[in-house]
Design a protein around this motif. Structure first.
Motif, short mmCIF file in Angstrom:
data_model
loop_
_atom_site.label_atom_id
_atom_site.label_comp_id
_atom_site.label_asym_id
_atom_site.label_seq_id
_atom_site.Cartn_x
_atom_site.Cartn_y
_atom_site.Cartn_z
N LEU A 8 45.55 26.94 34.47
CA LEU A 8 44.29 26.44 34.99
C LEU A 8 43.33 27.43 35.56
O LEU A 8 43.91 28.71 35.96
CB LEU A 8 44.49 25.81 36.57
CG LEU A 8 43.57 25.24 37.51
CD1 LEU A 8 42.88 24.07 36.82
CD2 LEU A 8 44.03 24.71 38.73
N TYR A 9 42.08 27.48 35.12
CA TYR A 9 41.14 28.24 35.53
C TYR A 9 40.43 27.80 36.69
O TYR A 9 40.19 26.38 36.71
CB TYR A 9 40.02 28.41 34.39
CG TYR A 9 40.33 29.29 33.17
CD1 TYR A 9 41.31 29.90 32.91
CD2 TYR A 9 39.19 29.34 32.56
CE1 TYR A 9 41.50 30.63 31.65
CE2 TYR A 9 39.32 30.24 31.18
CZ TYR A 9 40.29 30.70 31.07
OH TYR A 9 40.62 31.68 29.72
N VAL A 10 40.25 28.54 38.03
CA VAL A 10 39.65 28.36 38.94
C VAL A 10 38.41 29.00 39.01
O VAL A 10 38.40 30.40 38.99
CB VAL A 10 40.56 28.49 40.25
CG1 VAL A 10 40.03 28.14 41.58
CG2 VAL A 10 41.82 27.79 40.00
N VAL A 11 37.22 28.45 38.94
CA VAL A 11 35.86 28.84 38.96
C VAL A 11 35.46 28.94 40.43
O VAL A 11 35.25 27.86 41.04
CB VAL A 11 34.81 28.20 37.89
CG1 VAL A 11 33.59 29.00 38.20
CG2 VAL A 11 35.43 28.37 36.71
N VAL A 12 35.27 30.12 40.79
CA VAL A 12 34.80 30.27 42.32
C VAL A 12 33.31 30.66 42.54
O VAL A 12 32.90 31.62 41.91
CB VAL A 12 35.76 31.22 43.15
CG1 VAL A 12 35.35 31.36 44.85
CG2 VAL A 12 37.19 30.84 42.88
#
Length: 179
Positions: A8-12
């Protein structure tokens, strides 16, 4: 042979609650995801980079890599954008790719990567006509939109009502169907 965990990529984005992204990382890891964090250039300043990198085991990415440099993260099986700001939502829907985070989001559409977005903004920003149009465009693209209600502009936001794990709940059916 053991099955590899989904990634999972989490874009913040730059937001008052960005420092709480560990809640989403922990929830994803409890559901047997490996996680990598992509921060917008401004969002990077809202994170405890050492803590996030220790929690994920990967460096936070916020800038393009040079040709020939190794890829620091595996390809994503899904992407969660949380917290997502007015700026990122509108640029993404318009196809603007002027940061690594936006480039990844724009490319994800063409690659068919399941993507969920948890907006976090105040009601005055959400009242701008570009915002609702951008959410509609993202929905048309198949992006899964979280349920957070914009907070009062005078407040810091209602972080206690921000459900980080909603991103995983939104993505679960898409991931299961890709199987």
């Amino acid at each position: 042979m053991t099955a590899q965990k989904p990634f999972l990529y989490v874009v913040v984005c730059a937001s008052a609650i960005a420092g709480d992204v560990g809640e989403l990382i922990n929830a994803a890891r409890e559901r047997r995801w490996d996680v990598g964090v992509i921060a917008t250039p401004q969002g990077l300043g809202f994170l405890d980079t050492d803590a996030v990198e220790a929690r994920t085991g990967y460096p936070i990415r916020s800038a393009w890599r040079r040709p020939g440099d190794p890829r620091p993260l595996p390809p994503p099986d899904a992407i969660a954008v949380a917290p997502a700001t007015f700026n990122t939502i509108n640029k993404w829907a318009a196809g603007i790719s002027d940061t690594l985070a936006l480039g990844i989001l724009c490319e994800a559409y063409g690659l068919g990567i399941p993507t969920a977005v948890l907006p976090y903004l105040n009601a005055a920003m959400a009242a701008h006509p570009a915002y609702s149009a951008s959410l509609e465009r993202l929905r048309e693209m198949g992006v899964l939109i979280g349920s957070y209600r914009p907070h009062d502009p005078a407040a810091e936001g209602e972080a206690d009502e921000y459900r980080w794990e909603e991103a995983l709940e939104l993505l679960a059916p898409a991931i299961t169907s890709r199987g």
